[in-house]
Design a protein around this motif. Structure first.
Motif: not given
Length: 344
Positions: A24-53
């Motif tokens: 294992i030499s490759y790490l992908r890190v999501s720094v946020t689950d939020r996005c300023d778009l709502r691509c149809l294949y990626c998210m539902s329109e009314d996404m519930t995002f994680l509490p920032k805490a």
């Protein structure tokens, strides 16, 4: 922002090799689950995002990434959601760039939707990034607004130009979608190659509920490649960027075209990567529900012994491959989490 001490890093000296001998030499890190778009294949329109805490702090993300680098990660990709909407993200990027300076990390890169690139491109290059991936599925402004639900194509194109002007190599990632952009692939390829950018095509993946069936979006890349082969001369390349894409050189354009085919031909046998979510959950396989909590050991001690042991346990249980299926009998997500949570 500082990383672990050299003393604590000593506990992370064991390299990461999974049960099937893959290093294992490759790490992908999501720094946020939020996005300023709502691509149809990626998210539902009314996404519930994680509490920032619930999110790891930038300091915790730095420490976690540094632990993986100490254990042999050479390529680190920041993802989201959209990574550049995370507040003060550039402080993390600047801090992680120290691993480029020491040579411990070969590449620090990012996958972005491009909406914020005009603002951050120069700074990203200044922090040692040399190439980025930009997700773009169409060059038609109306279709772009439709697939993203409200996106502005001109803003993304301006971001791409800013990135190129800053000295960043840009690769375009395009998800192939039935009856949406499959006929636009030649145009996208000619545009990308004409501007000195590679293009990678990606099969849609059954991740998370999005409000419609994947079977209505899925087009196999084997079909698209066969169509392209009728118009273009493609020569297989041995290029290996550390990811799952298989590349060809297109003689007529001189550019590179990649294919990521998790559905028609999985790439599990050479998998060298793992993913961490913005909450500190480690997923060793994109297409499995496996999950290991790294936030608890991260916060349990200022030393990294517990964290190193938790990483070793997780890598020791990495599965051989994924179980992605899309057909009429399995018209549901293979895994419950959205791609935006897992991190691209």
């Amino acid at each position: 922002m500082t990383g672990p001490t050299s003393t604590s890093l000593a506990s992370l000296a064991r390299p990461m090799t999974d049960p099937f001998g893959r290093i294992i030499s490759y790490l992908r890190v999501s720094v946020t689950d939020r996005c300023d778009l709502r691509c149809l294949y990626c998210m539902s329109e009314d996404m519930t995002f994680l509490p920032k805490a619930d999110l790891l702090t930038l300091e915790e993300l730095d420490r976690l990434c540094s632990a993986f680098i100490a254990k042999g990660v050479k390529k680190l990709r920041l993802t989201g959601g959209e990574p550049l909407v995370r507040r003060n993200l550039m402080s993390l990027v600047r801090s992680l760039s120290r691993h480029l300076d020491t040579g411990a990390l070969r590449e620090l890169t990012m996958t972005t939707n491009g909406t914020q690139l005009a603002r951050y491109a120069k700074e990203l290059h200044g922090c040692g990034m040399r190439r980025i991936n930009v997700s773009l599925d169409t060059l038609d402004p109306e279709k772009f607004r439709a697939i993203t639900r409200w996106g502005d194509l001109d803003k993304v194109l301006a971001g791409i130009e800013a990135a190129r002007a800053a000295g960043l190599a840009v690769k375009i990632n395009t998800v192939a979608l039935k009856h949406f952009n499959e006929d636009e692939i030649p145009q996208l390829m000619q545009w990308a190659h004409g501007n000195g950018m590679a293009l990678t095509l990606i099969e849609v993946m059954p991740m998370g509920e999005i409000g419609e069936g994947r079977i209505d979006q899925y087009v196999p890349l084997s079909l698209l490649r066969a169509r392209l082969a009728q118009r273009y001369t493609m020569t297989d390349l041995a290029d290996d960027t550390g990811g799952p894409a298989r590349y060809v050189r297109v003689s007529e354009t001189g550019g590179k075209l990649g294919f990521i085919t998790p559905m028609t031909h999985n790439f599990c046998e050479s998998c060298n990567r793992v993913r961490i979510t913005c909450t500190g959950t480690l997923h060793t396989c994109l297409g499995q529900e496996d999950a290991s909590d790294l936030r608890k050991p991260l916060r349990a001690s200022a030393a990294d012994d517990l964290l190193g042991a938790a990483i070793d346990r997780a890598i020791g249980s990495k599965p051989k491959g994924h179980d992605f299926i899309i057909d009429r009998r399995h018209n549901r997500p293979s895994v419950s989490r959205h791609m935006s949570v897992t991190g691209g």
